[in-house]
Structure formats: C-alpha cells, structure tokens
Design an enzyme around this catalytic site. Structure first.
Site, PDB file in Angstrom:
ATOM      1  CG  HIS A  43      -1.867   1.166   1.190  1.00 37.48           C
ATOM      2  ND1 HIS A  43      -3.126   1.088   0.637  1.00 37.48           N
ATOM      3  CD2 HIS A  43      -1.712   2.455   1.598  1.00 37.48           C
ATOM      4  CE1 HIS A  43      -3.715   2.262   0.718  1.00 37.48           C
ATOM      5  NE2 HIS A  43      -2.886   3.115   1.299  1.00 37.48           N
ATOM      6  CB  CYS A  44       2.172   3.280  -2.620  1.00 37.65           C
ATOM      7  SG  CYS A  44       3.242   4.694  -2.872  1.00 37.65           S
ATOM      8  N   PRO A  45       1.494   5.135   0.327  1.00 41.27           N
ATOM      9  CG  PRO A  45       2.817   5.983   2.028  1.00 41.27           C
ATOM     10  CD  PRO A  45       2.584   4.746   1.218  1.00 41.27           C
TER      11      PRO A  45
ATOM     12  CG  ASN B 237      -4.794   8.114  -0.403  1.00 41.60           C
ATOM     13  OD1 ASN B 237      -4.701   7.313   0.519  1.00 41.60           O
ATOM     14  ND2 ASN B 237      -5.791   8.967  -0.513  1.00 41.60           N
ATOM     15  CG  ASN B 238      -5.160   2.953  -5.101  1.00 44.68           C
ATOM     16  OD1 ASN B 238      -5.703   2.084  -4.422  1.00 44.68           O
ATOM     17  ND2 ASN B 238      -5.498   3.208  -6.355  1.00 44.68           N
TER      18      ASN B 238
END
Ligand SMILES: [Zn+2]
Ligand SMILES: [Zn+2]
Length: 195
Positions: A131-133, A136-137
């Site tokens: 999950h990559c901040p 945001n997805n």
C-alpha cells in the site's frame, strides 16, 4: 466504497498533497533559479523548460492513473457466507485443481493466489505489492504498470534537473570566460551561489 475509504486515509492525503507540492516546487525552482538565470537569452531556456515540463506532465498523468484506478480489488460476496462452509468449499476446490485460493478472514471473500488483504483499503487486492501512501492506493495487478511509470518519470525528472543544474553552472563559467568578464564580475559570485 472501498476506494473512497482508501482516499480518506489522512496519511495518504497528506502524502498526495506533498507529492503535488514537490512536483510544482521542482518546476518553479528549475525554471526560476536554473534555466532563466543561465539561459535567459538563449533558445536552450525554452527547449529545456519544455522537455522538463513534458516529463513532469507524464509523471503527473501516470501518478493520477495510479491514484484513481482500481488496483485489482477482489469483489466482495453479495451475501454473507458461513465460514465453516467456506473452509470445506475451499478444500473441495483444491481437490479440483484450484490450488492457492484462500479465504480472507477480514473481508470474508475467496481470493486467488497472490492476493493479499490491505488493512488501509480494507479489501483483498490481486497480486498486491504494497500500500503506497504516495499514491494513496494499493499497488496491485491493475495499477502496477502506472506506478512503475510514475517511478520512472520521477527518476528521470530528478536526473534531468541535476543535469540542468550542472550544465547551467558550466554554461555560466564558459560564457564568463568567453567575454563580458568585467561586466559579470560584480554579479557572478551571487549567481554562482544561486546555482
Ligand atoms: Zn481481505
Ligand atoms: Zn491498500
């Protein structure tokens, strides 16, 4: 629903704003402090400025595709299913050759091999990477391509701005040597400092 929930993650929203701020700030610095002082009376200013902005445009396009596209969420079952039933069904499926299919205990759904549950998105994602901040997805089966393109253009923009800083410096030193030495003598230290 899940994508909306994902976008409400405060850390992700802050990281998204930071990403956009960094891109626009980099553009401002490269044009205002590198290109204009160094190549103000040359066609190189327009050329480098256009190429750099084109890279940033591609970067933002890939970034927004990675942000707003579905990473490959495993669809939720339409009705709630009893867990004991799910277990026996999954073992039967394995006998039939559908190996690797598991049941997620959090979102109560069948998931294919290599699908993992994301605690931020609260859904199972096919071929989930992480999950990559910054987008945001989740990075999964369907948006991995855009994420890698985003990384590629980010690296390219960083490398290009480094090359521009060094070449602007070299260009200034060369133009000072060729002439205007007296004219530039007063302002050159401060201009070097800016570069
Ligand atoms: Zn799940
Ligand atoms: Zn996620």
């Amino acid at each position: 629903m899940a994508s909306l929930r994902c976008r409400r993650d405060p850390c992700g929203v802050i990281c998204l704003i930071l990403t956009y701020f960094s891109v626009f700030y980099a553009d401002y610095v490269v044009i205002q402090y590198v290109l204009i002082p160094a190549y103000s009376d040359s066609v190189w200013c327009t050329l480098h400025g256009s190429v750099f902005n084109l890279i940033l445009l591609l970067l933002l396009a890939c970034h927004s595709k990675a942000v707003f596209s579905d990473p490959g969420m495993v669809p939720l079952p339409e009705t709630a299913i009893d867990f004991s039933d799910l277990r026996s069904q999954s073992s039967r499926m394995n006998e039939r050759g559908c190996e690797g299919w598991t049941v997620c205990s959090r979102c109560e759904t069948y998931r294919p091999p290599r699908a993992h549950h994301c605690r931020v998105c609260q859904r199972c994602i096919r071929r989930m990477d992480h999950h990559c901040p910054w987008i945001n997805n989740c990075v999964g089966e369907l948006n991995q391509k855009y994420f890698i393109q985003f990384l590629f253009y980010t690296g390219m923009a960083s490398l290009y701005s480094l090359v521009l800083v060094v070449s602007a410096w070299v260009w200034r030193i060369r133009s000072e040597r060729e002439g205007d030495a007296e004219k530039e003598a007063e302002e050159s230290p401060s201009k070097h400092l800016i570069v």
